[in-house]
Design a protein around this motif. Structure first.
Motif, mmCIF file in Angstrom:
data_model
loop_
_atom_site.group_PDB
_atom_site.id
_atom_site.type_symbol
_atom_site.label_atom_id
_atom_site.label_comp_id
_atom_site.label_asym_id
_atom_site.label_seq_id
_atom_site.Cartn_x
_atom_site.Cartn_y
_atom_site.Cartn_z
ATOM 1 N N ASN A 140 0.816 -1.220 0.000
ATOM 2 C CA ASN A 140 0.000 0.000 0.000
ATOM 3 C C ASN A 140 0.848 1.268 0.000
ATOM 4 N N ARG A 173 -11.781 1.454 0.481
ATOM 5 C CA ARG A 173 -10.534 0.898 -0.066
ATOM 6 C C ARG A 173 -9.694 0.234 1.029
ATOM 7 N N ASP A 203 -12.245 -0.291 -7.615
ATOM 8 C CA ASP A 203 -12.554 1.006 -8.229
ATOM 9 C C ASP A 203 -13.078 2.037 -7.244
ATOM 10 N N PRO A 249 3.113 -3.028 -5.392
ATOM 11 C CA PRO A 249 2.065 -2.000 -5.432
ATOM 12 C C PRO A 249 0.940 -2.316 -6.410
ATOM 13 N N ASP A 250 1.244 -3.024 -7.505
ATOM 14 C CA ASP A 250 0.186 -3.360 -8.465
ATOM 15 C C ASP A 250 -0.867 -4.265 -7.821
ATOM 16 N N TRP A 305 -1.685 -4.239 -4.751
ATOM 17 C CA TRP A 305 -2.490 -3.395 -3.856
ATOM 18 C C TRP A 305 -3.538 -2.616 -4.649
ATOM 19 N N TRP A 306 -3.150 -2.026 -5.776
ATOM 20 C CA TRP A 306 -4.119 -1.270 -6.576
ATOM 21 C C TRP A 306 -5.242 -2.175 -7.044
ATOM 22 N N ARG A 307 -4.926 -3.415 -7.417
ATOM 23 C CA ARG A 307 -5.979 -4.360 -7.824
ATOM 24 C C ARG A 307 -6.898 -4.680 -6.647
ATOM 25 N N CYS A 320 -7.261 -3.126 1.253
ATOM 26 C CA CYS A 320 -5.874 -2.918 1.695
ATOM 27 C C CYS A 320 -5.502 -3.902 2.813
ATOM 28 N N ARG A 333 -12.513 4.058 -4.395
ATOM 29 C CA ARG A 333 -11.300 4.426 -3.661
ATOM 30 C C ARG A 333 -11.557 5.353 -2.487
ATOM 31 N N CYS A 381 -0.842 4.878 1.742
ATOM 32 C CA CYS A 381 -1.058 4.912 0.305
ATOM 33 C C CYS A 381 -0.992 6.358 -0.216
#
Ligand code: SF4
Length: 183
Positions: free
Chosen positions: A46, A94, A87, A78-79, A81-83, A98, A89, A177
């Motif tokens: 994150n 979110r 959407d 980090p990728d 975490w973004w997944r 996390c 956020r 984040c």
């Protein structure tokens, strides 16, 4: 008990490591526990940007080494975490993703490495959602045959921060984040 302790950062670890190492600990469910072996597991995809990640990681590692704690850093992803946050956020929404991605990855590592119990230093932070942390942690642990130590360590927060301040330890000013950095 062999405890894999998800560790978010050095200041939070400083505040609660002695609680975990104490042999007369009790969880929020009233279950006693005694830690025979603990490994601090640093998995915090994150955190952003990357230089902030490195700074927090190095601060944690320096403290763990100086304190003589066993520790490991899992890959910075980090990728993933973004997944995981999806959407939506908004803060809080979110955060559920996390917690989940961090605890599930640490639980995978712990199960493979022969640990039987999981916990997180995030349980010391008054800025986190403790109910969500414990619910997410329980699920991640249970599906891998591990025990989750449901803790409420928030009463230790101020003393831990004070101790970190006295030690000259870097204390970050935002949750982790890049979204929290900008909020
Ligand atoms: S605010 Fe903190 S807990 Fe929430 S998503 Fe960001 S880093 Fe994770």
């Amino acid at each position: 008990m062999k405890l894999a302790l998800h560790t978010c950062c050095a200041p939070c670890l400083i505040g609660c490591i002695d609680w975990f190492l104490g042999s007369d600990g009790t969880t929020v469910d009233g279950e006693p526990f005694a830690v025979d072996d603990v490994r601090c597991v640093y998995y915090n995809p994150n955190i952003g940007p990357a230089d902030e990640y490195a700074r927090r990681r190095d601060t944690f590692a320096d403290y763990a080494i100086g304190r003589g704690l066993d520790w490991v850093e899992l890959e910075y992803e980090p990728d993933a975490w973004w997944r995981a946050i999806g959407d939506d956020r908004r803060f809080g929404v979110r955060c559920a993703g996390c917690y989940r991605v961090r605890f599930e990855r640490v639980a995978d590592w712990a199960a493979a490495a022969g640990y039987d119990t999981l916990a997180t230093t995030l349980a010391i932070s008054p800025w986190q959602n403790l109910d969500a942390i414990n619910a997410t942690g329980r699920a991640a642990a249970a599906t891998r045959g591990l025990r989750w130590l449901a803790c409420d360590l928030r009463p230790l927060y101020r003393a831990g921060q004070q101790r970190a301040r006295e030690m000259g330890i870097y204390r970050q000013k935002y949750c982790g984040c890049e979204l929290s950095l900008n909020e």
